[in-house]
Scaffold this motif. Structure first.
Motif, PDB file in Angstrom:
ATOM      1  N   TYR A   9       8.391  -8.260  -5.141  1.00 56.65           N
ATOM      2  CA  TYR A   9       8.626  -8.842  -3.836  1.00 56.65           C
ATOM      3  C   TYR A   9      10.264  -8.214  -3.432  1.00 56.65           C
ATOM      4  CZ  TYR A   9       4.849 -11.792  -4.075  1.00 56.65           C
ATOM      5  OH  TYR A   9       3.488 -12.304  -3.963  1.00 56.65           O
ATOM      6  N   ALA A  10      10.777  -7.294  -4.371  1.00 61.03           N
ATOM      7  CA  ALA A  10      11.895  -6.838  -3.811  1.00 61.03           C
ATOM      8  C   ALA A  10      11.889  -5.819  -2.778  1.00 61.03           C
ATOM      9  CB  ALA A  10      12.760  -6.134  -4.909  1.00 61.03           C
ATOM     10  N   PRO A  11      12.851  -5.864  -1.774  1.00 57.58           N
ATOM     11  CA  PRO A  11      12.676  -4.856  -0.593  1.00 57.58           C
ATOM     12  C   PRO A  11      12.509  -3.137  -1.139  1.00 57.58           C
ATOM     13  CG  PRO A  11      14.730  -6.141  -0.422  1.00 57.58           C
ATOM     14  CD  PRO A  11      14.098  -6.500  -1.725  1.00 57.58           C
ATOM     15  N   ASP A  14       8.814  -2.198  -0.553  1.00 54.25           N
ATOM     16  CA  ASP A  14       8.570  -1.884   0.925  1.00 54.25           C
ATOM     17  C   ASP A  14       9.135  -0.776   1.333  1.00 54.25           C
ATOM     18  OD1 ASP A  14       7.072  -4.327   1.116  1.00 54.25           O
ATOM     19  OD2 ASP A  14       8.902  -5.360   1.706  1.00 54.25           O
ATOM     20  N   ALA A  15      10.472  -0.349   1.191  1.00 55.41           N
ATOM     21  CA  ALA A  15      11.014   0.818   1.586  1.00 55.41           C
ATOM     22  C   ALA A  15      10.243   1.932   1.044  1.00 55.41           C
ATOM     23  CB  ALA A  15      12.526   0.675   0.961  1.00 55.41           C
ATOM     24  N   LEU A  16       9.778   2.092  -0.418  1.00 54.66           N
ATOM     25  CA  LEU A  16       9.142   3.013  -0.896  1.00 54.66           C
ATOM     26  C   LEU A  16       7.738   3.481  -0.037  1.00 54.66           C
ATOM     27  CD1 LEU A  16       8.551   5.082  -3.122  1.00 54.66           C
ATOM     28  CD2 LEU A  16       7.511   3.306  -4.272  1.00 54.66           C
ATOM     29  N   GLY A  17       7.114   2.212   0.400  1.00 52.55           N
ATOM     30  CA  GLY A  17       5.990   2.353   1.111  1.00 52.55           C
ATOM     31  C   GLY A  17       6.104   3.081   2.343  1.00 52.55           C
ATOM     32  N   LEU A 111       1.550  -0.454  -7.520  1.00 55.25           N
ATOM     33  CA  LEU A 111       2.326  -1.939  -7.514  1.00 55.25           C
ATOM     34  C   LEU A 111       1.974  -2.701  -6.340  1.00 55.25           C
ATOM     35  CD1 LEU A 111       5.898  -0.643  -8.585  1.00 55.25           C
ATOM     36  CD2 LEU A 111       3.900  -1.649  -9.858  1.00 55.25           C
ATOM     37  N   GLN A 112       1.516  -2.147  -5.184  1.00 56.82           N
ATOM     38  CA  GLN A 112       1.190  -3.299  -3.873  1.00 56.82           C
ATOM     39  C   GLN A 112      -0.355  -3.785  -4.426  1.00 56.82           C
ATOM     40  OE1 GLN A 112       3.762  -3.484  -1.671  1.00 56.82           O
ATOM     41  NE2 GLN A 112       1.977  -4.260  -0.712  1.00 56.82           N
ATOM     42  N   THR A 113      -1.060  -3.143  -5.211  1.00 54.15           N
ATOM     43  CA  THR A 113      -2.347  -3.574  -5.427  1.00 54.15           C
ATOM     44  C   THR A 113      -2.019  -4.847  -6.630  1.00 54.15           C
ATOM     45  OG1 THR A 113      -3.463  -1.494  -5.282  1.00 54.15           O
ATOM     46  CG2 THR A 113      -4.651  -3.222  -6.807  1.00 54.15           C
ATOM     47  N   MET A 114      -1.048  -4.736  -7.518  1.00 56.10           N
ATOM     48  CA  MET A 114      -0.856  -5.570  -8.269  1.00 56.10           C
ATOM     49  C   MET A 114      -0.197  -6.965  -7.810  1.00 56.10           C
ATOM     50  SD  MET A 114       0.773  -3.624 -11.677  1.00 56.10           S
ATOM     51  CE  MET A 114       1.060  -4.771 -12.669  1.00 56.10           C
ATOM     52  N   LYS A 115       0.677  -6.525  -6.751  1.00 54.44           N
ATOM     53  CA  LYS A 115       1.263  -7.786  -5.942  1.00 54.44           C
ATOM     54  C   LYS A 115       0.159  -8.751  -5.203  1.00 54.44           C
ATOM     55  CE  LYS A 115       4.492  -8.717  -2.061  1.00 54.44           C
ATOM     56  NZ  LYS A 115       5.427  -7.924  -1.073  1.00 54.44           N
ATOM     57  N   THR A 116      -0.877  -7.790  -4.699  1.00 57.51           N
ATOM     58  CA  THR A 116      -2.100  -8.595  -3.916  1.00 57.51           C
ATOM     59  C   THR A 116      -2.587  -9.207  -4.801  1.00 57.51           C
ATOM     60  OG1 THR A 116      -2.048  -6.785  -2.259  1.00 57.51           O
ATOM     61  CG2 THR A 116      -4.145  -7.926  -2.636  1.00 57.51           C
ATOM     62  N   MET A 117      -2.923  -8.688  -6.160  1.00 61.94           N
ATOM     63  CA  MET A 117      -3.869  -9.587  -7.196  1.00 61.94           C
ATOM     64  C   MET A 117      -2.957 -10.886  -7.705  1.00 61.94           C
ATOM     65  SD  MET A 117      -5.743  -6.609  -9.235  1.00 61.94           S
ATOM     66  CE  MET A 117      -6.743  -7.712 -10.255  1.00 61.94           C
ATOM     67  N   GLY A 118      -1.775 -11.155  -7.229  1.00 64.79           N
ATOM     68  CA  GLY A 118      -1.103 -12.271  -7.563  1.00 64.79           C
ATOM     69  C   GLY A 118       0.188 -12.041  -8.653  1.00 64.79           C
ATOM     70  N   TYR A 119       0.428 -10.912  -9.065  1.00 66.75           N
ATOM     71  CA  TYR A 119       1.361 -10.461 -10.022  1.00 66.75           C
ATOM     72  C   TYR A 119       2.655 -10.527  -8.928  1.00 66.75           C
ATOM     73  CZ  TYR A 119      -1.718  -8.966 -13.532  1.00 66.75           C
ATOM     74  OH  TYR A 119      -2.682  -8.762 -14.390  1.00 66.75           O
ATOM     75  N   ALA A 120       3.813 -11.288  -9.670  1.00 68.65           N
ATOM     76  CA  ALA A 120       5.379 -11.187  -9.161  1.00 68.65           C
ATOM     77  C   ALA A 120       5.971 -10.136  -9.706  1.00 68.65           C
ATOM     78  CB  ALA A 120       5.974 -12.539  -9.398  1.00 68.65           C
ATOM     79  N   TYR A 121       5.629  -9.824 -10.882  1.00 68.81           N
ATOM     80  CA  TYR A 121       6.518  -8.418 -11.753  1.00 68.81           C
ATOM     81  C   TYR A 121       5.441  -7.640 -12.169  1.00 68.81           C
ATOM     82  CZ  TYR A 121      10.468 -11.752 -10.944  1.00 68.81           C
ATOM     83  OH  TYR A 121      11.339 -12.630 -10.644  1.00 68.81           O
ATOM     84  N   ALA A 122       6.098  -6.589 -12.301  1.00 71.40           N
ATOM     85  CA  ALA A 122       5.329  -5.281 -13.185  1.00 71.40           C
ATOM     86  C   ALA A 122       6.200  -5.048 -14.376  1.00 71.40           C
ATOM     87  CB  ALA A 122       4.645  -4.264 -12.211  1.00 71.40           C
ATOM     88  N   VAL A 137      11.810   1.945  -7.046  1.00 75.64           N
ATOM     89  CA  VAL A 137      11.609   0.447  -6.767  1.00 75.64           C
ATOM     90  C   VAL A 137      12.552  -0.460  -7.557  1.00 75.64           C
ATOM     91  CG1 VAL A 137       8.909   1.076  -6.610  1.00 75.64           C
ATOM     92  CG2 VAL A 137      10.018   0.502  -8.817  1.00 75.64           C
ATOM     93  N   GLY A 138      13.653   0.070  -7.819  1.00 76.07           N
ATOM     94  CA  GLY A 138      15.012  -0.845  -8.337  1.00 76.07           C
ATOM     95  C   GLY A 138      14.516  -1.437  -9.622  1.00 76.07           C
ATOM     96  N   ALA A 139      13.517  -0.835 -10.471  1.00 83.07           N
ATOM     97  CA  ALA A 139      13.388  -1.205 -11.785  1.00 83.07           C
ATOM     98  C   ALA A 139      14.674  -1.635 -12.491  1.00 83.07           C
ATOM     99  CB  ALA A 139      12.608  -0.155 -12.505  1.00 83.07           C
ATOM    100  N   ILE A 140      14.489  -2.558 -13.449  1.00 80.85           N
ATOM    101  CA  ILE A 140      15.770  -2.820 -14.328  1.00 80.85           C
ATOM    102  C   ILE A 140      15.250  -2.918 -15.645  1.00 80.85           C
ATOM    103  CG2 ILE A 140      17.155  -4.038 -12.533  1.00 80.85           C
ATOM    104  CD1 ILE A 140      16.286  -6.598 -13.926  1.00 80.85           C
ATOM    105  N   GLU A 141      16.271  -2.324 -16.638  1.00 84.94           N
ATOM    106  CA  GLU A 141      15.724  -2.245 -18.066  1.00 84.94           C
ATOM    107  C   GLU A 141      15.667  -3.773 -18.740  1.00 84.94           C
ATOM    108  OE1 GLU A 141      17.652  -0.777 -22.244  1.00 84.94           O
ATOM    109  OE2 GLU A 141      18.301   0.237 -20.445  1.00 84.94           O
TER     110      GLU A 141
END
Length: 159
Positions: A9-11, A14-17, A111-122, A137-141
């Motif tokens: 759900y991070a911006p 969408d920016a990558l899209g 990641l969009q597919t995962m979001k559509t399936m209901g995931y909030a995080y990957a 995508v702003g991934a963090i360790e």
């Protein structure tokens, strides 16, 4: 390197899209009759372990493995929910197709597919190009040492 986490759900997603919207490739799920062809391609271009994960992802309903194709040729692939639920990967792009935005497009679409399936995080387990995921995508360790779920995985001896 530790695993990474991505907010779906991070911006940044969408920016990558917007960045990858104008590609001349088709990204779609693998169809069941393509299973052997795709798994063999992954094995030939990457590894037996990744081929095993791709097989698991392809056999899910719906298929959890996406491919990037152009002119009937596989250029790359990306999987999710292969080793564990909520995991992104493995993913890879053919050597001769790199630096064309295909990896970023596969990442976004998966990641969009995962979001559509209901995931909030990957979770990106045992990431290779860590900076790519951070920048894209702003991934963090995840601040835990080691290889996470892959720590005790059996690996084929190198030839």
């Amino acid at each position: 390197m530790a695993d990474l986490v991505v907010s779906l759900y991070a911006p940044a997603l969408d920016a990558l899209g917007e960045k990858v919207a104008k590609t001349d490739i088709t990204i779609r799920p693998v169809l069941a009759p393509e299973q052997r062809l795709v798994v063999d391609w992954v094995r030939d271009n990457f590894s037996d372990n990744w081929a095993s994960e791709a097989l698991v992802a392809i056999t899910r309903q719906p298929s959890a493995c996406l491919i990037a194709i152009r002119d009937g040729k596989i250029l790359g692939f990306a999987c999710y929910d292969a080793t564990a639920r909520g995991f992104f990967g493995p993913t890879g792009v053919a050597l001769d197709a790199r630096k064309q935005g295909i990896g970023a497009a596969l990442l976004h679409r998966t990641l969009q597919t995962m979001k559509t399936m209901g995931y909030a995080y990957a979770i990106i387990g045992d990431p290779g190009p860590t900076q790519f995921y951070v920048d894209s995508v702003g991934a963090i360790e995840i601040p835990l040492p080691g290889k996470g779920i892959y720590a005790d995985m059996l690996r084929a001896p190198r030839k």
